[in-house]
Design a protein around this motif. Structure first.
Motif, PDB file in Angstrom:
ATOM      1  N   GLY A 129       0.817  -1.207   0.000  1.00 46.80           N
ATOM      2  CA  GLY A 129       0.000   0.000   0.000  1.00 46.80           C
ATOM      3  C   GLY A 129       0.847   1.251   0.000  1.00 46.80           C
ATOM      4  N   GLN A 130       2.012   1.186   0.628  1.00 45.38           N
ATOM      5  CA  GLN A 130       2.911   2.340   0.643  1.00 45.38           C
ATOM      6  C   GLN A 130       3.845   2.354  -0.564  1.00 45.38           C
ATOM      7  OE1 GLN A 130       4.217   3.936   4.558  1.00 45.38           O
ATOM      8  NE2 GLN A 130       3.844   1.844   5.263  1.00 45.38           N
ATOM      9  N   ALA A 131       4.258   1.173  -1.005  1.00 48.28           N
ATOM     10  CA  ALA A 131       5.156   1.095  -2.155  1.00 48.28           C
ATOM     11  C   ALA A 131       4.520   1.711  -3.399  1.00 48.28           C
ATOM     12  CB  ALA A 131       5.541  -0.358  -2.424  1.00 48.28           C
ATOM     13  N   PHE A 132       3.196   1.559  -3.527  1.00 45.28           N
ATOM     14  CA  PHE A 132       2.479   2.072  -4.703  1.00 45.28           C
ATOM     15  C   PHE A 132       1.553   3.227  -4.344  1.00 45.28           C
ATOM     16  CE2 PHE A 132       3.382  -2.423  -5.691  1.00 45.28           C
ATOM     17  CZ  PHE A 132       4.138  -2.252  -6.847  1.00 45.28           C
ATOM     18  N   ALA A 133       1.823   3.884  -3.233  1.00 45.77           N
ATOM     19  CA  ALA A 133       0.923   4.941  -2.741  1.00 45.77           C
ATOM     20  C   ALA A 133       0.750   6.079  -3.736  1.00 45.77           C
ATOM     21  CB  ALA A 133       1.431   5.481  -1.404  1.00 45.77           C
ATOM     22  N   SER A 134       1.767   6.350  -4.547  1.00 43.52           N
ATOM     23  CA  SER A 134       1.694   7.466  -5.489  1.00 43.52           C
ATOM     24  C   SER A 134       0.992   7.095  -6.788  1.00 43.52           C
ATOM     25  CB  SER A 134       3.106   7.971  -5.804  1.00 43.52           C
ATOM     26  OG  SER A 134       3.892   6.932  -6.376  1.00 43.52           O
ATOM     27  N   GLU A 135       0.549   5.835  -6.935  1.00 43.06           N
ATOM     28  CA  GLU A 135      -0.074   5.378  -8.166  1.00 43.06           C
ATOM     29  C   GLU A 135      -1.490   5.920  -8.349  1.00 43.06           C
ATOM     30  OE1 GLU A 135       1.444   3.494 -10.534  1.00 43.06           O
ATOM     31  OE2 GLU A 135       3.270   3.663  -9.340  1.00 43.06           O
TER      32      GLU A 135
END
Length: 263
Positions: A129-135
Motif C-alpha cells: 500500500g505504501q510502495a504504490f501509494a503514489s499510483e
C-alpha cells in the motif's frame, strides 16, 4: 521488490533476536505482543523506504500504529499477568516429545521462523500500500478501507476490554461471557481483527498494484477461523466450562448476529 526484501530481512533479524530472548525466559508466549509491535515497525520502515509522503502513506502508518500499539500493549500485559500461553506450552511439549528436539530447535522451527515469514505475509497491505501509494489519489475505496479498519480497531478494543473485565471478576470464575459484544459473536475480537486487515487491504488495493497484497487479509482470516483462532481456542473449552456448549449453540462463531433462541 527491494522494499519487500529489506522488510523480510529486517523481520528475520528481529525474530532471531526474539528467539534468543526466549532461550533465556523459556517462554515464547511474548511473541504475540511483538507480532503487533513488529508490524508497526514494518509500517514505519516501509514509509521510510517508499518515495514521497502521500495521504495514503500517512493513513496506512497511522492506522497500523493505532492497531499495533494498542494490541501489542494489551497482549504484553496479558502475558505478564497470566503467564505462559497454553497453546505454546502444548505445542512445544508435543513436538519435543515426538521428535526429541532441543528447546532451542523446537522454538526456532515451530515458533519464531514460521511466525517471522507469516508476519511478513500478513503485513503485505502495509508494505505494498505504501510502495504504490503514489499510483492513485486517495479516493472512495481508500476512505472505505480506513472506515472499516477504524471500526475493526474499535470493535476489537471493546471486545478485549469486556473480556478483561469479565476475567478479572472473581464472581465470574468458570462462567461464560455471553453479554455485550460476546452475546452476538463467540470471538468478536477476532472479527474486529479481520476487519482491520481487510480495511488496510482496501486502502492498498486502490493503488492497483496494491491489490496483490490480498494474501495478507486472506491469511489473517483463515488463521483466525481455522488455525490459532476459533478452532484452537474452542478445542478444549467445553471441558473447562460446562455452559459453553449452550453458548456455542446459540451464538455465531465469528460474524456478529443476534443470538439464536434456545429451544
Amino acid at each position: 521488490m527491494l522494499l519487500l526484501a529489506l522488510n523480510l530481512g529486517f523481520v528475520l533479524l528481529l525474530f532471531s533476536a526474539l528467539w534468543a530472548l526466549a532461550q533465556i525466559n523459556r517462554d515464547p508466549s511474548f511473541i504475540d505482543a511483538f507480532w503487533a509491535f513488529s508490524i508497526v515497525l514494518i509500517a514505519v520502515l516501509s514509509f521510510t523506504l517508499s518515495p514521497g509522503a502521500t495521504w495514503r502513506h500517512m493513513l496506512i502508518v497511522g492506522l497500523t500504529a493505532l492497531w499495533g500499539m494498542r494490541l501489542g500493549v494489551h497482549l504484553l500485559m496479558r502475558w505478564r499477568h497470566e503467564g505462559a500461553d497454553r497453546r505454546y506450552t502444548k505445542l512445544l511439549s508435543d513436538v519435543r516429545e515426538k521428535r526429541g528436539w532441543s528447546y532451542a530447535r523446537t522454538t526456532a522451527l515451530f515458533v519464531f521462523a514460521p511466525q517471522a515469514v507469516l508476519l511478513w505475509l500478513t503485513s503485505l497491505p502495509v508494505q505494498l500500500g505504501q510502495a504504490f501509494a503514489s499510483e492513485a489519489s486517495l479516493g472512495a475505496l481508500g476512505y472505505a478501507g480506513a472506515a472499516l479498519a477504524l471500526f475493526g480497531i474499535g470493535y476489537e478494543t471493546l471486545a478485549d476490554a469486556q473480556l478483561s473485565r469479565f476475567k478479572n471478576d472473581p464472581s465470574k470464575q468458570g462462567q461464560v461471557l455471553d453479554t455485550g459484544l460476546w452475546a452476538w459473536s463467540r470471538h468478536p475480537n477476532y472479527f474486529g481483527e479481520a476487519c482491520v486487515w481487510w480495511g488496510l487491504w482496501l486502502i492498498a488495493a486502490e493503488t492497483g498494484w496494491g491489490a496483490l497484497a490480498l494474501p495478507g487479509p486472506v491469511f489473517v482470516t483463515f488463521t483466525l477461523l481455522k488455525l490459532s483462532g476459533v478452532t484452537l481456542q474452542e478445542a478444549s473449552i467445553e471441558d473447562r466450562r460446562p455452559d459453553y456448549a449452550r453458548y456455542k449453540a446459540r451464538t455465531s462463531a465469528f460474524v456478529p448476529r443476534p443470538p439464536r433462541s434456545e429451544s
